[in-house]
Design a protein around this motif. Sequence first.
Motif, PDB file in Angstrom:
ATOM      1  N   THR A 105       0.859  -1.179   0.000  1.00 38.60           N
ATOM      2  CA  THR A 105       0.000   0.000   0.000  1.00 38.60           C
ATOM      3  C   THR A 105       0.898   1.233   0.000  1.00 38.60           C
ATOM      4  O   THR A 105       1.718   1.405   0.885  1.00 38.60           O
ATOM      5  CB  THR A 105      -0.901   0.008   1.245  1.00 38.60           C
ATOM      6  N   ARG A 106       0.754   2.079  -0.999  1.00 33.13           N
ATOM      7  CA  ARG A 106       1.623   3.244  -1.127  1.00 33.13           C
ATOM      8  C   ARG A 106       0.787   4.513  -1.149  1.00 33.13           C
ATOM      9  O   ARG A 106      -0.229   4.582  -1.828  1.00 33.13           O
ATOM     10  CB  ARG A 106       2.462   3.156  -2.413  1.00 33.13           C
ATOM     11  N   THR A 107       1.264   5.495  -0.406  1.00 30.81           N
ATOM     12  CA  THR A 107       0.611   6.797  -0.407  1.00 30.81           C
ATOM     13  C   THR A 107       0.985   7.527  -1.693  1.00 30.81           C
ATOM     14  O   THR A 107       1.874   7.095  -2.446  1.00 30.81           O
ATOM     15  CB  THR A 107       1.045   7.623   0.801  1.00 30.81           C
ATOM     16  N   PHE A 108       0.314   8.660  -1.929  1.00 26.81           N
ATOM     17  CA  PHE A 108       0.651   9.458  -3.106  1.00 26.81           C
ATOM     18  C   PHE A 108       2.110   9.902  -3.059  1.00 26.81           C
ATOM     19  O   PHE A 108       2.808   9.893  -4.079  1.00 26.81           O
ATOM     20  CB  PHE A 108      -0.267  10.683  -3.191  1.00 26.81           C
ATOM     21  N   THR A 109       2.585  10.275  -1.855  1.00 26.79           N
ATOM     22  CA  THR A 109       3.989  10.686  -1.696  1.00 26.79           C
ATOM     23  C   THR A 109       4.928   9.545  -2.042  1.00 26.79           C
ATOM     24  O   THR A 109       5.954   9.745  -2.709  1.00 26.79           O
ATOM     25  CB  THR A 109       4.254  11.156  -0.250  1.00 26.79           C
ATOM     26  N   ASP A 110       4.594   8.326  -1.591  1.00 25.99           N
ATOM     27  CA  ASP A 110       5.412   7.154  -1.905  1.00 25.99           C
ATOM     28  C   ASP A 110       5.499   6.950  -3.417  1.00 25.99           C
ATOM     29  O   ASP A 110       6.571   6.664  -3.963  1.00 25.99           O
ATOM     30  CB  ASP A 110       4.840   5.897  -1.254  1.00 25.99           C
TER      31      ASP A 110
END
Length: 338
Positions: free
Chosen positions: A4-9
């Motif tokens: 699961t990756r955030t937009f920043t990631d």
Amino acid sequence: MQQTRTFTDKFLLVLKGLAMGAANKVPGVSGGVVAFVAGFYEEFIYSLQKVNLKAFKLLISGRFRSLYHYINGKFLILLILGMLISYFSVSKILDYLIIHYELYVWSAFFGMIIGSIYYISKDFEDWDRNSIVFAVLGIIAGIAISFLEPARENDNLWFVFICGMISVSGMTLPGLSGSFILILVGNYVLLLVDSVNALYDTLADILLLDFSWTGNAERIQMLKVLAVFAIGSLAGLVSLSHLLGYVLKTRKKETFAVIIGFITGSLGVVWPWKEKVYKIGEQGKVLIDRNGNKVIDNYDRYWPQFDQVETFAAIFCIGIGISIVLGLAWYEKITSEK
């Protein structure tokens, strides 16, 4: 493997791909070092390992969602996107800087390699006699490669396929530059300049509905060369990732020691103070590529003169290179702890 990756990631992963693509473009610099220092090397290798027979079966059966998750698609797509953006943007800027500020660009990369060696070594806690031996072997191999004499250009398709396999080494093996290896085997201009230009020319002709190139034997040969090179690169990427995935699982300590040594040995390739040696043709004249540029054969390295301002400017650029790597590594560590 799918995370699961955030937009920043996701944004940072594209930037890492961008940096990796720019590094792969420069002879002597390895995109694998970027992956190693930025902390996604193992995920990169294990994701590439998933490009196998099972993935192929999922593809031909139309199970695209399962394929996407199986190969860690989100990670690979974002990384490759960054590389593609780099190819049409950062790498072009890099080309300009190398032409006009070559010493300072090489100095910055030299500093980045030093910073990478420090960053990787400081967290390596498994130093023993065995690890030191593997590190020394890596150093010797890196130094030996940097001083090899380049071979002559060879457009035999079997050899081009082999060139494709070894050219992706810069993506998977930190410290080993695929572009520099292509210089050593004599096919850097053929595969990364002439054949790519042939593709651009062909695409431009197709857009203009001009198909006269189909009767151009030289153009067809260049397109064949590029196609075989691409197939070889894909084959090399998959096979090397499987080999590296295996050794990382079974001999992780020794593998990391060799990588540290190899990156150290590769410092000779990116030594900033050097002069180009151009390839001479049979008639004694310097060979020119299709863009009108002189074809590089190798480099003559020399020790800098400390009575020149540009030497101290280059040393400053080395410091900038070190700071960039350590800064990125520090930021990666801070974000991973959140």
